[in-house]
Design an enzyme around this catalytic site. Structure first.
Site, PDB file in Angstrom:
ATOM      1  N   ARG A 171       0.836  -1.222   0.000  1.00  0.00           N
ATOM      2  CA  ARG A 171       0.000   0.000   0.000  1.00  0.00           C
ATOM      3  C   ARG A 171       0.871   1.273   0.000  1.00  0.00           C
ATOM      4  NH1 ARG A 171      -3.157  -3.722  -0.648  1.00  0.00           N
ATOM      5  NH2 ARG A 171      -5.284  -3.849   0.137  1.00  0.00           N
ATOM      6  N   GLU A 192      -5.128   3.733   6.177  1.00  0.00           N
ATOM      7  CA  GLU A 192      -4.736   3.531   4.785  1.00  0.00           C
ATOM      8  C   GLU A 192      -5.362   4.643   3.936  1.00  0.00           C
ATOM      9  OE1 GLU A 192      -6.541   1.136   1.406  1.00  0.00           O
ATOM     10  OE2 GLU A 192      -5.660  -0.403   2.681  1.00  0.00           O
ATOM     11  N   SER A 238     -10.774  -0.942   3.061  1.00  0.00           N
ATOM     12  CA  SER A 238     -10.015  -1.029   4.315  1.00  0.00           C
ATOM     13  C   SER A 238      -9.670   0.381   4.765  1.00  0.00           C
ATOM     14  CB  SER A 238      -8.697  -1.770   4.115  1.00  0.00           C
ATOM     15  OG  SER A 238      -8.915  -3.049   3.609  1.00  0.00           O
TER      16      SER A 238
HETATM   17  N1  EPU Z   1     -10.273 -10.808  10.263  1.00  0.00           N
HETATM   18  C1  EPU Z   1     -10.971 -10.836  11.457  1.00  0.00           C
HETATM   19  N2  EPU Z   1     -12.033  -9.985  11.595  1.00  0.00           N
HETATM   20  C2  EPU Z   1     -12.405  -9.116  10.621  1.00  0.00           C
HETATM   21  C3  EPU Z   1     -11.684  -9.090   9.409  1.00  0.00           C
HETATM   22  C4  EPU Z   1     -10.614  -9.944   9.252  1.00  0.00           C
HETATM   23  O1  EPU Z   1     -10.684 -11.593  12.371  1.00  0.00           O
HETATM   24  O2  EPU Z   1     -13.385  -8.396  10.840  1.00  0.00           O
HETATM   25  C5  EPU Z   1      -9.171 -11.778  10.078  1.00  0.00           C
HETATM   26  C6  EPU Z   1      -9.586 -12.883   9.116  1.00  0.00           C
HETATM   27  O3  EPU Z   1     -10.218 -13.913   9.780  1.00  0.00           O
HETATM   28  C7  EPU Z   1      -8.276 -13.320   8.547  1.00  0.00           C
HETATM   29  C8  EPU Z   1      -7.488 -12.035   8.501  1.00  0.00           C
HETATM   30  O4  EPU Z   1      -8.101 -11.146   9.410  1.00  0.00           O
HETATM   31  O5  EPU Z   1      -7.610 -14.209   9.399  1.00  0.00           O
HETATM   32  C9  EPU Z   1      -7.379 -11.430   7.107  1.00  0.00           C
HETATM   33  O6  EPU Z   1      -8.670 -11.107   6.647  1.00  0.00           O
HETATM   34  P1  EPU Z   1      -9.010 -10.921   5.083  1.00  0.00           P
HETATM   35  O7  EPU Z   1      -8.505 -12.098   4.340  1.00  0.00           O
HETATM   36  O8  EPU Z   1     -10.445 -10.567   4.975  1.00  0.00           O
HETATM   37  O9  EPU Z   1      -8.092  -9.748   4.611  1.00  0.00           O
HETATM   38  P2  EPU Z   1      -7.705  -8.370   5.306  1.00  0.00           P
HETATM   39  O10 EPU Z   1      -6.309  -8.445   5.807  1.00  0.00           O
HETATM   40  O11 EPU Z   1      -8.752  -8.002   6.287  1.00  0.00           O
HETATM   41  C10 EPU Z   1      -6.684  -7.371   3.074  1.00  0.00           C
HETATM   42  C11 EPU Z   1      -6.765  -6.072   2.308  1.00  0.00           C
HETATM   43  C12 EPU Z   1      -8.084  -5.986   1.540  1.00  0.00           C
HETATM   44  C13 EPU Z   1      -8.151  -7.152   0.591  1.00  0.00           C
HETATM   45  C14 EPU Z   1      -8.035  -8.464   1.406  1.00  0.00           C
HETATM   46  C15 EPU Z   1      -7.972  -9.663   0.523  1.00  0.00           C
HETATM   47  C16 EPU Z   1      -5.449  -4.472   3.547  1.00  0.00           C
HETATM   48  C17 EPU Z   1      -5.458  -3.260   4.425  1.00  0.00           C
HETATM   49  N3  EPU Z   1      -6.640  -4.946   3.215  1.00  0.00           N
HETATM   50  O12 EPU Z   1      -7.739  -7.352   4.060  1.00  0.00           O
HETATM   51  O13 EPU Z   1      -8.060  -4.793   0.779  1.00  0.00           O
HETATM   52  O14 EPU Z   1      -9.374  -7.159  -0.127  1.00  0.00           O
HETATM   53  O15 EPU Z   1      -6.817  -8.453   2.181  1.00  0.00           O
HETATM   54  O16 EPU Z   1      -6.764  -9.695  -0.153  1.00  0.00           O
HETATM   55  O17 EPU Z   1      -4.370  -4.960   3.190  1.00  0.00           O
HETATM   56  C18 EPU Z   1      -8.756  -2.511   0.635  1.00  0.00           C
HETATM   57  O18 EPU Z   1      -7.563  -2.226   0.614  1.00  0.00           O
HETATM   58  O19 EPU Z   1      -9.663  -1.644   0.567  1.00  0.00           O
HETATM   59  C19 EPU Z   1      -9.139  -3.916   0.808  1.00  0.00           C
HETATM   60  C20 EPU Z   1     -10.397  -4.291   0.971  1.00  0.00           C
END
Ligand code: EPU
Length: 337
Positions: A162, A333, A237
């Protein structure tokens, strides 16, 4: 080109925040952009793309220039690849669908990310194991001060998680007018390693997915977790996943053994901010019209008439609570204006 005064930006930011621009103009060509920059040299200017990664906490006391450059074309090809140039004002998801319709591979995992093509390099957007830097070749820009055309190669963009030069030393100096991507024509590198994609494909009994099937799986996952900005104002995010020293992680992990993490290097790990925010008790909470999404704690939402200040206050409360509970600082972000 018509300059409008006291212009509402509610429809120009995906949070749906009511804020006014002192002046507003939409440009439809590089020539128009150069002209408006040359004739408004001394005035404060604010460059607006798709408005999908910003939180407006106040009116913008500047000339807002909305980049509405359209068009996409194949500029070069060989046996295996095509080089596609998209103008900055193209809607990202429509560009992704266009590439898939032309059987061009590389963008499918980034389906349904809100925003326009021109802002994708700024924060090196990414999802489901793919980032823009993986297919990015270069971007064309206009220097705001001199109106010169400047091209940035991939190396010059200094992409990180990012991150790019456009958030650092090149910030507020250039307007990105088009982006060139190198996409596969055949032997597509299908990437389903991200857990949720495999699960989604298995649900539909798909073993060797094509580009369209990967895109459809990503769309289904995103729709189940992330709110549609047309229905509920949001900016994806709101926070980055913090990258922290291994020692800090080990200390926190000893106290919270369920804490997930991804290894970044020998000395650093990345922790999902969504998990931290959920464990801090914020998921699904609402404070007036500002809130935290019920399916994804990383996403702050506007239920209708929240002000930018109210959403910002919620984000500060989350940061302080997470820091207090886990000793981990999380950073926004989204650009807070
Ligand atoms: N998790 C939780 N609770 C939540 C959300 C997530 O416990 O409410 C845990 C999930 O269970 C999992 C981990 O966090 O173990 C990761 O969750 P997820 O795979 O949904 O991805 P993320 O890290 O929350 C990132 C990006 C997203 C992107 C997803 C998928 C960032 C800041 N965000 O989210 O990007 O869609 O991975 O690749 O890196 C964006 O930038 O706007 C965005 C949506």
């Amino acid at each position: 080109m018509q300059i409008q005064n006291n212009f509402s930006l509610k429809k120009y930011n995906t949070f749906g925040i009511e804020a006014k621009a002192k002046q507003f103009v939409a440009v439809h060509s590089v020539e128009e952009l150069k002209q408006i920059l040359a004739t408004h040299k001394t005035e404060a200017k604010f460059i607006l793309g798709g408005g999908s990664n910003m939180l407006l906490t106040q009116d913008i006391n500047a000339l807002v220039i909305h980049i509405d450059l359209k068009g996409k074309k194949i500029i070069k090809e060989d046996n295996d690849y095509v080089w596609v140039e998209s103008q900055a004002g193209e809607v990202w998801h429509e560009f992704v669908l266009w590439s898939i319709d032309h059987n061009l591979g590389g963008l499918e995992n980034m389906s349904l990310i809100p925003g326009n093509v021109g802002t994708t390099p700024v924060q090196n957007i990414g999802a489901y194991g793919t980032e823009i830097k993986d297919t990015f070749v270069s971007c064309n820009t206009v220097d705001i001060a001199t109106q010169e055309l400047v091209t940035f190669t991939k190396a010059e963009c200094k992409f990180g998680y990012r991150e790019s030069i456009f958030k650092q030393e090149a910030k507020d100096k250039y307007v990105i007018t088009s982006v060139v991507f190198k996409l596969t024509k055949r032997n597509h590198k299908i990437n389903t390693a991200y857990g949720d994609i495999t699960k989604e494909l298995e649900k539909n009994n798909i073993v060797t997915p094509n580009l369209k099937e990967v895109s459809n799986a990503v769309i289904a996952i995103r729709k189940s977790k992330l709110p549609d900005p047309k229905e509920l104002g949001n900016s994806g995010s709101f926070f980055k996943n913090p990258i922290i020293p291994k020692e800090l992680y080990e200390k926190a992990h000893a106290q919270f053994p369920d804490m997930p993490h991804y290894v970044v290097s020998e000395t650093e790990v990345k922790v999902p901010a969504g998990w931290l925010i959920e464990q801090a008790g914020f998921k699904g909470k609402r404070f007036g019209d500002a809130g935290i999404h019920k399916n994804q704690a990383l996403v702050l939402v506007n239920y209708g008439n929240a002000t930018g200040q109210e959403i910002f206050a919620v984000s500060k409360d989350i940061q302080a609570t997470v820091l207090n509970k886990f000793g981990i600082a999380i950073e926004a972000e989204v650009n807070v204006i």
